[in-house]
Design an enzyme around this catalytic site. Structure first.
Site, PDB file in Angstrom:
ATOM      1  N   GLU A  93      -6.439  -2.386  12.533  1.00 35.12           N
ATOM      2  CA  GLU A  93      -6.130  -3.257  11.390  1.00 35.12           C
ATOM      3  C   GLU A  93      -7.198  -4.320  11.191  1.00 35.12           C
ATOM      4  O   GLU A  93      -7.502  -4.698  10.049  1.00 35.12           O
ATOM      5  CB  GLU A  93      -4.750  -3.905  11.576  1.00 35.12           C
ATOM      6  CG  GLU A  93      -3.604  -2.932  11.765  1.00 35.12           C
ATOM      7  CD  GLU A  93      -3.566  -1.820  10.731  1.00 35.12           C
ATOM      8  OE1 GLU A  93      -3.858  -2.095   9.543  1.00 35.12           O
ATOM      9  OE2 GLU A  93      -3.262  -0.672  11.103  1.00 35.12           O
ATOM     10  N   GLU A 132       0.836  -1.209   0.000  1.00 31.77           N
ATOM     11  CA  GLU A 132       0.000   0.000   0.000  1.00 31.77           C
ATOM     12  C   GLU A 132       0.867   1.254   0.000  1.00 31.77           C
ATOM     13  O   GLU A 132       1.823   1.333   0.764  1.00 31.77           O
ATOM     14  CB  GLU A 132      -0.915   0.027   1.237  1.00 31.77           C
ATOM     15  CG  GLU A 132      -1.931   1.156   1.162  1.00 31.77           C
ATOM     16  CD  GLU A 132      -2.837   1.237   2.381  1.00 31.77           C
ATOM     17  OE1 GLU A 132      -3.999   1.640   2.229  1.00 31.77           O
ATOM     18  OE2 GLU A 132      -2.378   0.912   3.496  1.00 31.77           O
ATOM     19  N   HIS A 161     -10.243  -3.044   9.414  1.00 29.47           N
ATOM     20  CA  HIS A 161      -9.989  -2.973   7.974  1.00 29.47           C
ATOM     21  C   HIS A 161     -10.356  -4.262   7.241  1.00 29.47           C
ATOM     22  O   HIS A 161     -10.607  -4.233   6.024  1.00 29.47           O
ATOM     23  CB  HIS A 161      -8.502  -2.716   7.719  1.00 29.47           C
ATOM     24  CG  HIS A 161      -8.117  -1.274   7.653  1.00 29.47           C
ATOM     25  ND1 HIS A 161      -8.766  -0.358   6.864  1.00 29.47           N
ATOM     26  CD2 HIS A 161      -7.110  -0.589   8.267  1.00 29.47           C
ATOM     27  CE1 HIS A 161      -8.187   0.828   6.992  1.00 29.47           C
ATOM     28  NE2 HIS A 161      -7.184   0.712   7.837  1.00 29.47           N
TER      29      HIS A 161
END
EC number: 3.4.11.-
Length: 864
Positions: free
Chosen positions: A305, A134, A308
């Site tokens: 996280e 990313e 996500h």
């Protein structure tokens, strides 16, 4: 090449074909630092075409064919980061094409793409191979459609020494032993996902499992000898996944959840689907020895996280201008989860001084950007991974959840995820789902907050039992131009009086409100849900200070008042002495979040006046010590095994930090003696929560012997968060020769990892000698530093910001502008512009308030 693309302004790949499956094999060489790769990409052919273009960077293609026929040519465009395969014949619309490629790449040391991470074990330097894709670095690992909307399935295989662990997003399908003591590990086919979420790791790793039951295995991996430090995070993960399953009404969609600690890691963590990677310090923790803030940080990062996995992975923004959809929501959801799982921490109180202030701080700059920010080029994307996308995005969602009601908000989010799972979305899709769930016009209200830059200041004037509220654009330089003040925000006023909270909306320039209260108490923005500053008349600040003493204000109210006063004072909307008059009444304050905000805002004054008359800084230190003396007189700094609550320990940390940093002799003496005892082997010489404070204190007052002791401890410590505390303290030394040694460590790179270079730098920005030497060093080494980081690196942007933003004079601003004038600043131009805005604000502040501030300090008895 942008033909046939939906948005020709974006630098994206053609849409003549679309990938739907990748079959990839990667073989890293941990001695040569290279890797071999082979892939077959299956495409749907959308139109008759004789070429296929993919994103590719620092990849050498040795062989390529389409449907078994060799391609006629292979062309690389380094600037566009693409490779194009030309065919002798045309592909037919509606057919399926298979592109087979063999390629080689670099196992780089830039923490981007497929890269190497190093660590010491048994006195030897060892390596593992890992990935960070990313936003646009999958193209460094294998040629691909490296765009979030190009979702595909992946069948991944890794070839490595048979004794190494191989991990990817999915669970293992089968392992085949090869010759030369190697093995090939094949993983099961993944569901649809974007390329930036693909992950592969090869290395000597150990793991621990969660002891909290969950329906799929949860493992935390680390290098040998560190795996036991993953127990806390593994159990947090199990709790969070179960929580999100219930809240989203969608089960976690993968067959396993692995979390891996990586020694070299540019961000804090990365939400790769099913294989989440972290910095060591954000995953590994000894809960019995960690300070309270580290424990909170690790818990929040793990929750972020894992949120996500649904919001970002299962449902993904269609392009990077929607980054806030991922990061803003994951930030909000992590706080929501932590508050539900650990209610004793009362994290929403901290939110006002943490995420909200980060958002308001950055968004008060003219060089800020909208939450939904147009991005066209790869180098622009990293620059929006900032407090606007994360903190302002989450603050907008927090404000929205208050307006709609928490249950309605979560229901709308669940419906959004169900409707779009495995797909891509835009912000409007979320607004539509929330509108349907609530019956309110979310688009009309929220579009302004996400598409416009900045936020308002609400000015309050009082007359005859009425108040008039007026909104204007807020800038920290207080020089708003007419064309910058055209937006009228829908502002939730949440007027708090003795009668309760009245929900009012200001959607015009001004509005007059009849208070109709039994007394003279009111506050705008109850509990600080709104994204704006409130500027009261001078007399009202004292009254609000008294209201805080009388218990009429919540913790969030008190924190918000201090934050607003501090920000408004720095920008010149109110006088700096309004802030000091407000907080001087709160000597009996019991909440650590409020105290931290008070100390931070006074600290901001000291930073702005750091190059001014030293009597101001010393006077402010005396003021802080006077504020806290009633509380500190009854607190012992000695480490005790008694069980303090989370809030009690945080409060003790707040006061100890304030005492040490403002020159309290007893606190400094304790820090020095406790440090010496700790170095001598007494592990209980001080509370783990005091670690950073003590290291900074001894460095600030220390000599070469102290420096050598800290450096020796850095090389030997086994406590993960202690390493970071030492690194931050190294910048606190005042001795110029020691500072030169610290800067030498940053340049040399073997002791201070590249990912941690900003930590000592942050310490250097706290004192005049450090600020000046750091800037001089940066100018000498700028070109070399930039080469050490990948283009557009957020780490290099941070270095630029740290080296420049502490100055407070027009002369230094001009010097900085001159230095960068002829440089190619793309990739960090926004960070530079923000630094210059910050300097401009401090120039105005010191010119405006120096005399008045000195007079107030003198009159109040804080003369030096």
């Amino acid at each position: 090449m942008c033909s046939s693309t939906p948005n020709t302004e974006r630098e994206v790949l053609p849409t003549n074909v679309k990938p739907f499956h990748y079959n990839i094999t990667l073989e890293p060489d941990l001695e040569k630092f290279t890797f071999d790769g082979e892939e077959t990409i299956e495409f749907n052919v959308n139109e008759r075409t004789d070429y296929i273009s993919l994103n590719s960077l620092e990849i050498t293609v040795s062989e390529a064919n389409v449907n078994g026929v060799p391609v006629s040519s292979i062309t690389f465009d380094e600037k566009a980061q693409t490779v194009t395969f030309k065919l002798d014949d045309h592909l037919v619309e509606g057919s399926v094409a298979k592109l087979h490629i063999k390629f080689q790449g670099i196992l780089n040391d830039q923490m981007a793409g497929f890269y190497r991470s190093s660590y010491e074990q048994d006195g030897k330097k060892k390596y593992l191979a890992t990935t960070q894709f990313e936003p646009t670095d999958c193209r460094r690992a294998f040629p691909s459609y490296d765009e979030p909307s190009a979702k595909a399935t992946f069948s991944i295989s890794l070839i490595a020494d048979k004794d190494l662990v191989c991990l990817s997003n999915m669970d293992e399908k089968e392992t085949t032993l090869l010759s030369d003591n190697k093995k090939k590990v094949e993983f099961n086919k993944s569901p649809l996902m974007s390329t930036y979420l693909v992950a592969c790791i090869v290395g000597d790793l150990r793991h621990v499992d969660s002891v909290v039951e969950y329906k799929v295995p949860i493992k935390v991996y680390a290098t040998p000898g560190m795996e036991h430090l993953g127990k806390y995070s593994a159990d947090v993960a199990a709790k969070c996944l179960a929580f999100f399953d219930k809240k989203f009404d969608i089960d976690y969609p993968l067959p396993k959840c692995d979390m891996v600690a990586i020694h070299d890691f540019s961000a804090g963590a990365m939400e790769n689907f099913g294989l989440i990677t972290y910095r060591n310090t954000d995953l590994l923790i000894d809960a019995s020895k960690a300070d309270v803030n580290t424990k909170l940080r690790v818990t929040e990062v793990v929750a972020h996280e894992l949120a996500h996995q649904w919001f970002g992975n299962l449902v993904t923004m269609d392009f990077w201008d929607g980054l806030w959809l991922n990061e803003g929501f994951a930030t909000w959801m992590s706080w929501y989860a932590v508050d539900s799982l650990y209610p004793e921490w009362k994290v929403w109180e901290s939110y006002v001084s943490d995420s909200l202030q980060h958002a308001l701080g950055l968004d008060s700059l003219r060089s800020s950007h909208p939450v939904e920010v147009p991005v066209k080029k790869a180098e622009e994307i990293n620059q929006i991974f900032d407090a606007i996308s994360y903190s302002k995005g989450s603050s907008i969602l927090k404000m929205l959840s208050k307006w709609l009601g928490e249950e309605t908000f979560i229901k709308g989010v669940s419906n959004y995820l169900k409707k779009h799972k495995w797909g891509n979305t835009q912000t409007s899709d979320l607004w539509d789902a929330l509108s349907a769930a609530s019956g309110k016009d979310v688009v009309e209200v929220m579009d302004i907050w996400t598409k416009k830059i900045g936020y308002p200041v609400v000015k309050v004037s009082e007359e005859d039992g009425k108040i008039t509220v007026t909104q204007n654009r807020f800038l920290n330089t207080n020089d708003v131009k007419p064309e910058e003040d055209e937006t009228l925000y829908p502002i939730f006023l949440a007027l708090k009086t003795s009668n309760g909270v009245e929900d009012l909306t200001l959607d015009s320039r001004s509005k007059t409100i009849d208070l109709s209260t039994k007394d003279d108490f009111f506050k705008i923005n109850a509990d600080q849900f709104g994204i704006y500053r409130t500027a009261y008349e001078t007399s009202r600040w004292n009254k609000l200070g008294q209201a805080g003493v009388e218990g009429k204000l919540s913790v969030e109210d008190r924190v918000g008042l201090v934050a607003d006063a501090g920000s408004l004072a720095s920008a010149g909307y109110i006088e700096t002495t309004n802030l000091l008059d407000l907080v001087k009444l709160w000597t009996k304050e019991e909440n650590y979040v409020v105290w931290d905000e008070i100390i931070n805002r006074i600290g901001a004054i000291k930073k702005a006046f750091i190059f001014s008359d030293e009597s101001i800084t010393e006077g402010l230190k005396s003021f802080v010590l006077d504020l806290i003396k009633e509380k500190t007189s009854s607190i012992s700094w000695d480490y005790s095994s008694e069980n303090l609550s989370f809030a009690e320990e945080q409060l003790r940390v707040s006061f100890f930090s304030a005492a040490v940093n403002n020159g309290d002799k007893k606190a400094i003496e304790f820090a020095q003696s406790a440090f010496e005892a700790y170095i001598a082997g007494d592990e209980n010489a001080f509370s783990p929560s005091f670690r950073s404070i003590i290291f900074n204190a001894v460095a600030k007052n220390g000599d070469r012997k102290t420096y050598d002791k800290l450096l020796a401890l850095l090389k030997t410590t086994k406590i993960v968060d202690e390493e970071g505390a030492i690194l931050r303290s190294l910048g606190s030394f005042r001795d110029p020769e020691i500072i030169d040694s610290v800067l030498g460590l940053l340049k040399e790179g073997s002791i201070v990892r590249q990912q941690d270079i900003y930590k000592p730098m942050a310490g250097l920005t706290t004192h005049v000698v450090g600020i000046n030497k750091f800037w001089a060093w940066f100018q000498e080494n700028a070109e070399e530093l930039e080469k050490r980081f990948p283009p557009g690196s957020s780490l290099f942007s941070a270095v630029v910001r740290l080296s420049t933003s502490s100055f407070t004079t027009s002369e230094k601003k001009a010097e900085i502008e001159k230095f960068f004038a002829n440089k190619e600043t793309k990739g960090y131009d926004q960070a530079l512009a923000q630094s210059l805005d910050v300097i401009s604000s401090k120039i105005s502040w010191t010119q405006r308030d120096t005399t008045e501030l000195q007079q107030w300090l003198n009159a109040s008895g804080y003369k030096q």
